[in-house]
Design a protein around this motif. Structure first.
Motif, PDB file in Angstrom:
ATOM      1  N   TRP A 245      11.757 -55.543  34.937  1.00  0.00           N
ATOM      2  CA  TRP A 245      11.310 -56.350  36.067  1.00  0.00           C
ATOM      3  C   TRP A 245      12.371 -57.367  36.490  1.00  0.00           C
ATOM      4  CZ3 TRP A 245       9.894 -61.719  35.923  1.00  0.00           C
ATOM      5  CH2 TRP A 245      10.019 -62.309  34.649  1.00  0.00           C
ATOM      6  N   THR A 246      13.208 -57.792  35.560  1.00  0.00           N
ATOM      7  CA  THR A 246      14.275 -58.736  35.904  1.00  0.00           C
ATOM      8  C   THR A 246      15.514 -58.037  36.411  1.00  0.00           C
ATOM      9  OG1 THR A 246      15.194 -58.654  33.677  1.00  0.00           O
ATOM     10  CG2 THR A 246      13.489 -60.334  34.121  1.00  0.00           C
ATOM     11  N   GLY A 247      15.619 -56.745  36.130  1.00  0.00           N
ATOM     12  CA  GLY A 247      16.830 -56.011  36.482  1.00  0.00           C
ATOM     13  C   GLY A 247      17.905 -56.074  35.425  1.00  0.00           C
ATOM     14  N   ARG A 248      17.650 -56.807  34.364  1.00  0.00           N
ATOM     15  CA  ARG A 248      18.692 -57.002  33.344  1.00  0.00           C
ATOM     16  C   ARG A 248      18.765 -55.845  32.358  1.00  0.00           C
ATOM     17  NH1 ARG A 248      16.310 -62.360  32.613  1.00  0.00           N
ATOM     18  NH2 ARG A 248      17.246 -63.806  34.106  1.00  0.00           N
ATOM     19  N   ARG A 249      17.666 -55.104  32.214  1.00  0.00           N
ATOM     20  CA  ARG A 249      17.667 -54.018  31.239  1.00  0.00           C
ATOM     21  C   ARG A 249      17.471 -52.688  31.950  1.00  0.00           C
ATOM     22  NH1 ARG A 249      14.015 -55.243  26.059  1.00  0.00           N
ATOM     23  NH2 ARG A 249      15.068 -53.330  25.459  1.00  0.00           N
ATOM     24  N   THR A 250      18.288 -51.720  31.602  1.00  0.00           N
ATOM     25  CA  THR A 250      18.165 -50.381  32.145  1.00  0.00           C
ATOM     26  C   THR A 250      18.170 -49.362  31.015  1.00  0.00           C
ATOM     27  OG1 THR A 250      20.570 -50.203  32.426  1.00  0.00           O
ATOM     28  CG2 THR A 250      19.301 -50.983  34.324  1.00  0.00           C
ATOM     29  N   ASN A 251      17.630 -48.205  31.295  1.00  0.00           N
ATOM     30  CA  ASN A 251      17.603 -47.135  30.309  1.00  0.00           C
ATOM     31  C   ASN A 251      17.716 -45.808  31.058  1.00  0.00           C
ATOM     32  OD1 ASN A 251      17.406 -45.855  27.852  1.00  0.00           O
ATOM     33  ND2 ASN A 251      15.181 -46.019  27.703  1.00  0.00           N
ATOM     34  N   TYR A 252      18.449 -44.870  30.478  1.00  0.00           N
ATOM     35  CA  TYR A 252      18.704 -43.603  31.142  1.00  0.00           C
ATOM     36  C   TYR A 252      18.436 -42.427  30.214  1.00  0.00           C
ATOM     37  CZ  TYR A 252      21.283 -46.565  34.412  1.00  0.00           C
ATOM     38  OH  TYR A 252      21.632 -47.534  35.328  1.00  0.00           O
ATOM     39  N   ALA A 253      18.064 -41.316  30.817  1.00  0.00           N
ATOM     40  CA  ALA A 253      17.994 -40.066  30.073  1.00  0.00           C
ATOM     41  C   ALA A 253      19.413 -39.683  29.662  1.00  0.00           C
ATOM     42  CB  ALA A 253      17.372 -38.973  30.926  1.00  0.00           C
ATOM     43  N   ASP A 254      19.539 -39.065  28.509  1.00  0.00           N
ATOM     44  CA  ASP A 254      20.865 -38.664  28.028  1.00  0.00           C
ATOM     45  C   ASP A 254      21.576 -37.761  29.029  1.00  0.00           C
ATOM     46  OD1 ASP A 254      19.932 -38.396  24.511  1.00  0.00           O
ATOM     47  OD2 ASP A 254      20.564 -40.112  25.712  1.00  0.00           O
ATOM     48  N   SER A 255      20.816 -36.960  29.742  1.00  0.00           N
ATOM     49  CA  SER A 255      21.408 -35.985  30.659  1.00  0.00           C
ATOM     50  C   SER A 255      22.073 -36.629  31.870  1.00  0.00           C
ATOM     51  CB  SER A 255      20.341 -34.994  31.132  1.00  0.00           C
ATOM     52  OG  SER A 255      19.284 -35.683  31.783  1.00  0.00           O
ATOM     53  N   VAL A 256      21.746 -37.888  32.165  1.00  0.00           N
ATOM     54  CA  VAL A 256      22.320 -38.544  33.344  1.00  0.00           C
ATOM     55  C   VAL A 256      23.152 -39.776  32.980  1.00  0.00           C
ATOM     56  CG1 VAL A 256      20.340 -37.770  34.702  1.00  0.00           C
ATOM     57  CG2 VAL A 256      20.395 -40.118  33.837  1.00  0.00           C
ATOM     58  N   LYS A 257      23.150 -40.141  31.716  1.00  0.00           N
ATOM     59  CA  LYS A 257      23.859 -41.342  31.285  1.00  0.00           C
ATOM     60  C   LYS A 257      25.343 -41.234  31.641  1.00  0.00           C
ATOM     61  CE  LYS A 257      21.863 -42.901  27.721  1.00  0.00           C
ATOM     62  NZ  LYS A 257      21.371 -43.088  26.336  1.00  0.00           N
ATOM     63  N   GLY A 258      25.870 -42.294  32.233  1.00  0.00           N
ATOM     64  CA  GLY A 258      27.268 -42.303  32.640  1.00  0.00           C
ATOM     65  C   GLY A 258      27.511 -41.750  34.031  1.00  0.00           C
ATOM     66  N   ARG A 259      26.509 -41.107  34.605  1.00  0.00           N
ATOM     67  CA  ARG A 259      26.645 -40.544  35.958  1.00  0.00           C
ATOM     68  C   ARG A 259      25.726 -41.236  36.952  1.00  0.00           C
ATOM     69  NH1 ARG A 259      25.134 -35.452  36.886  1.00  0.00           N
ATOM     70  NH2 ARG A 259      23.591 -35.387  35.196  1.00  0.00           N
ATOM     71  N   PHE A 260      24.544 -41.648  36.505  1.00  0.00           N
ATOM     72  CA  PHE A 260      23.554 -42.275  37.386  1.00  0.00           C
ATOM     73  C   PHE A 260      23.469 -43.770  37.082  1.00  0.00           C
ATOM     74  CE2 PHE A 260      20.565 -38.378  38.178  1.00  0.00           C
ATOM     75  CZ  PHE A 260      21.670 -37.621  38.523  1.00  0.00           C
ATOM     76  N   THR A 261      23.176 -44.545  38.120  1.00  0.00           N
ATOM     77  CA  THR A 261      22.979 -45.986  37.965  1.00  0.00           C
ATOM     78  C   THR A 261      21.744 -46.423  38.744  1.00  0.00           C
ATOM     79  OG1 THR A 261      25.371 -46.345  37.769  1.00  0.00           O
ATOM     80  CG2 THR A 261      23.996 -48.265  38.240  1.00  0.00           C
ATOM     81  N   ILE A 262      20.829 -47.084  38.053  1.00  0.00           N
ATOM     82  CA  ILE A 262      19.633 -47.610  38.703  1.00  0.00           C
ATOM     83  C   ILE A 262      19.847 -49.105  38.972  1.00  0.00           C
ATOM     84  CG2 ILE A 262      18.452 -48.103  36.505  1.00  0.00           C
ATOM     85  CD1 ILE A 262      15.809 -47.316  37.902  1.00  0.00           C
ATOM     86  N   SER A 263      19.367 -49.560  40.111  1.00  0.00           N
ATOM     87  CA  SER A 263      19.497 -50.978  40.457  1.00  0.00           C
ATOM     88  C   SER A 263      18.297 -51.385  41.298  1.00  0.00           C
ATOM     89  CB  SER A 263      20.799 -51.234  41.224  1.00  0.00           C
ATOM     90  OG  SER A 263      20.816 -50.501  42.439  1.00  0.00           O
ATOM     91  N   ARG A 264      18.090 -52.689  41.429  1.00  0.00           N
ATOM     92  CA  ARG A 264      16.961 -53.166  42.227  1.00  0.00           C
ATOM     93  C   ARG A 264      17.349 -54.427  42.972  1.00  0.00           C
ATOM     94  NH1 ARG A 264      12.067 -53.979  38.420  1.00  0.00           N
ATOM     95  NH2 ARG A 264      11.089 -54.745  40.335  1.00  0.00           N
ATOM     96  N   ASP A 265      16.695 -54.608  44.108  1.00  0.00           N
ATOM     97  CA  ASP A 265      16.851 -55.814  44.914  1.00  0.00           C
ATOM     98  C   ASP A 265      15.450 -56.344  45.148  1.00  0.00           C
ATOM     99  OD1 ASP A 265      17.168 -57.755  46.855  1.00  0.00           O
ATOM    100  OD2 ASP A 265      18.736 -56.665  47.913  1.00  0.00           O
ATOM    101  N   ASN A 266      15.047 -57.324  44.353  1.00  0.00           N
ATOM    102  CA  ASN A 266      13.675 -57.822  44.434  1.00  0.00           C
ATOM    103  C   ASN A 266      13.400 -58.544  45.755  1.00  0.00           C
ATOM    104  OD1 ASN A 266      12.941 -56.748  41.987  1.00  0.00           O
ATOM    105  ND2 ASN A 266      13.292 -58.634  40.833  1.00  0.00           N
ATOM    106  N   ALA A 267      14.418 -59.093  46.351  1.00  0.00           N
ATOM    107  CA  ALA A 267      14.229 -59.772  47.637  1.00  0.00           C
ATOM    108  C   ALA A 267      13.862 -58.771  48.732  1.00  0.00           C
ATOM    109  CB  ALA A 267      15.489 -60.531  48.010  1.00  0.00           C
ATOM    110  N   LYS A 268      14.345 -57.555  48.591  1.00  0.00           N
ATOM    111  CA  LYS A 268      14.085 -56.519  49.598  1.00  0.00           C
ATOM    112  C   LYS A 268      13.021 -55.517  49.142  1.00  0.00           C
ATOM    113  CE  LYS A 268      18.762 -56.661  51.547  1.00  0.00           C
ATOM    114  NZ  LYS A 268      19.979 -55.871  51.861  1.00  0.00           N
ATOM    115  N   ASN A 269      12.491 -55.707  47.919  1.00  0.00           N
ATOM    116  CA  ASN A 269      11.500 -54.765  47.366  1.00  0.00           C
ATOM    117  C   ASN A 269      12.038 -53.337  47.342  1.00  0.00           C
ATOM    118  OD1 ASN A 269       9.742 -56.852  46.982  1.00  0.00           O
ATOM    119  ND2 ASN A 269       8.401 -56.331  48.683  1.00  0.00           N
TER     120      ASN A 269
END
Length: 126
Positions: free
Chosen positions: A53-77
């Protein structure tokens, strides 16, 4: 009513990139973890990535780790999934999901989410 709407899917060649976006409404978005899952034809829905919820912690499936990046902008939902070095096996419908408990770090299980988008198709050609 909580609603999630994905965008950004499409057709791309192997090795290419896509950026998926998920627009959230109807809930205090910033208080909930968000996740991306995917489902290929004939297969079960599988976890891709999650962000706290803070955006500080992320977790990825092994199959996408290093290739995909998740991010969020709470101001823009909004929550995004940047996908690089795409492979044909990444082809699937990608679905955005909102966590079912506030102030969570995110879950790899579908049971950790109670609101789902309709999904956006990603097709990677070889």
């Amino acid at each position: 009513q909580v609603q999630l709407v994905e965008s950004g899917g499409g057709l791309v060649q192997a090795g290419g990139s896509l950026r998926l976006s998920c627009a959230a409404s109807g809930r205090t978005f910033s208080n909930y973890a968000m996740g991306w899952f995917r489902q290929a034809p004939g297969k079960e829905r599988e976890f891709v990535a999650t962000i706290s919820w803070t955006g500080r912690r992320t977790n990825y499936a092994d199959s996408v780790k290093g290739r995909f990046t998740i991010s969020r902008d709470n101001a823009k939902n909004m929550v995004d999934l940047q996908m690089n070095s795409l492979k044909p096996e990444d082809s699937a419908v990608y679905v955005c999901a909102a966590g079912n408990l506030p102030y969570s770090s995110g879950s790899v299980e579908t049971g950790g989410y109670d609101v789902w988008g309709q999904g956006t198709q990603v097709t990677v050609s070889s």
